[in-house]
Design a protein around this motif. Structure first.
Motif, short mmCIF file in Angstrom:
data_model
loop_
_atom_site.label_atom_id
_atom_site.label_comp_id
_atom_site.label_asym_id
_atom_site.label_seq_id
_atom_site.Cartn_x
_atom_site.Cartn_y
_atom_site.Cartn_z
N GLU A 1 6.75 -8.29 5.99
CA GLU A 1 5.39 -7.80 5.89
C GLU A 1 5.31 -6.33 6.28
O GLU A 1 4.60 -5.53 5.64
N ARG A 2 6.07 -5.94 7.30
CA ARG A 2 6.08 -4.52 7.68
C ARG A 2 6.65 -3.66 6.56
O ARG A 2 6.14 -2.58 6.26
N HIS A 3 7.72 -4.14 5.90
CA HIS A 3 8.30 -3.38 4.80
C HIS A 3 7.34 -3.32 3.61
O HIS A 3 7.28 -2.30 2.92
N THR A 4 6.60 -4.39 3.39
CA THR A 4 5.61 -4.37 2.31
C THR A 4 4.55 -3.33 2.57
O THR A 4 4.14 -2.57 1.67
N GLN A 5 4.10 -3.25 3.80
CA GLN A 5 3.09 -2.26 4.16
C GLN A 5 3.66 -0.84 4.03
O GLN A 5 2.96 0.07 3.57
N GLN A 6 4.91 -0.67 4.42
CA GLN A 6 5.53 0.64 4.29
C GLN A 6 5.68 1.04 2.82
O GLN A 6 5.48 2.20 2.45
N ALA A 7 6.02 0.06 1.96
CA ALA A 7 6.15 0.35 0.53
C ALA A 7 4.82 0.76 -0.07
O ALA A 7 4.74 1.70 -0.87
N GLN A 8 3.76 0.07 0.33
CA GLN A 8 2.43 0.43 -0.18
C GLN A 8 2.02 1.81 0.32
O GLN A 8 1.42 2.60 -0.43
N LEU A 9 2.35 2.10 1.57
CA LEU A 9 2.06 3.43 2.11
C LEU A 9 2.81 4.50 1.33
O LEU A 9 2.26 5.57 1.04
#
Length: 316
Positions: A72-80
């Motif tokens: 989930e953290r990586h998903t948020q970073q990808a969206q950022l």
């Protein structure tokens, strides 16, 4: 277990985690004896939520929950990263627009409005070339062109060979020539360019491919790109064949007849005998005989020599 390393886990920490999963009750002393950089690896695993430390004691947490939280953290970073890319892209486009030498015109109507403004904005010279098939849309002379010619603006225009295949188009070109325009014809004009006083240019092209936009146009202001547009025009101008008014004189010394000049222009523009015969309303054999007479009159052995000799005699 490369996926863990690709997520940022070091090789020693990965090895320690696999050992702990298989032997969760291993004492800290045994771990230190069997693994390098134990303290650093334990800190990595604790930061990811894979183990829990309480002083010297530690326990392995369920890895699925920890890895899902990491995902989930990586998903948020990808969206950022995506959002940042879009924002930076907009900033880049805004900065590029501030260069003030390139303007994209959104519609064909917008390009026509700019083209009509040429006549009032031009002060000394307009150089233009057109690739379009005039027969495919309304035939008209650009608004204000005759007025610009009257006030002394020089017009040098290269037309595609289509003007020699359409009587109305050729009549329009002749009217412009009579008003003072200098016109030439080139078989394959690559795009539409109108250069105004070396200050700016309108560049446009139509696409015959169904995918993508059917028309694109830009205004190019003073820049190396504008200088390049001018060089393209000059290169084609040197290769293009002049279109001039006719004369009724028939002998070689005086010059060609109107019909002979028209025939030479068609030949120089690259039209086939079949196309020329169709324009004259005669047979190909008749056209071949007329070309033969011109070659004989000018002492030319080939059609290429005919073009050279006609140019030297000032017939083109």
């Amino acid at each position: 277990m490369e996926p863990l390393q690709s997520l940022g886990l070091s090789a020693p920490a990965e090895a320690l985690l696999l050992d702990l999963l298989q032997r969760p009750d291993t004492a800290a002393a045994d771990l230190a004896a069997q693994h390098e950089q134990v303290d650093g690896s334990l800190e990595e695993l604790a930061a990811l939520g894979l183990i829990e430390r309480n002083g010297d004691a530690m326990s392995v947490r369920p890895p699925r929950l920890a890895m899902e939280a990491l995902a989930e953290r990586h998903t948020q970073q990808a969206q950022l990263a995506r959002d940042s890319a879009e924002m930076l892209g907009e900033l880049w486009k805004a900065a590029a627009g501030k260069q003030d030498y390139l303007e994209v015109l959104p519609t064909y109507a917008a390009s026509q409005a700019v083209l009509n403004s040429v006549q009032t904005d031009a002060q000394q010279q307009v150089r233009a070339m057109t690739m379009g098939n005039l027969a495919a849309r309304e035939l008209r002379i650009v608004d204000g062109m005759f007025e610009a010619l009257e006030r002394g603006v020089r017009y040098d225009v290269i037309y595609g060979a289509h003007v020699l295949q359409d009587a109305n188009a050729l009549h329009m070109v002749q009217a412009c020539i009579d008003a003072g325009e200098t016109a030439r014809v080139f078989p394959h004009v690559p795009l539409n360019i109108t250069i105004v006083d070396d200050r700016w240019a309108l560049v446009g092209a139509r696409s015959e491919v169904r995918r993508g936009p059917a028309f694109a146009a830009v205004v190019v202001h003073d820049s190396p790109l504008l200088a390049g547009m001018a060089r393209i025009f000059e290169a084609l101008w040197r290769m293009a064949v002049p279109i001039t008014g006719g004369t009724e004189l028939n002998d070689v010394n005086a010059g060609p007849s109107l019909e002979e000049k028209r025939l030479l222009t068609y030949l120089s523009a690259g039209l086939t005998d079949e196309s020329i015969a169709r324009e004259f309303g005669v047979s190909e054999r008749t056209i071949a005989r007329r070309i033969g007479r011109l070659q004989e009159a000018l002492g030319a052995q080939t059609r290429f020599q005919l073009g050279v000799q006609a140019s030297r005699q000032g017939w083109l």
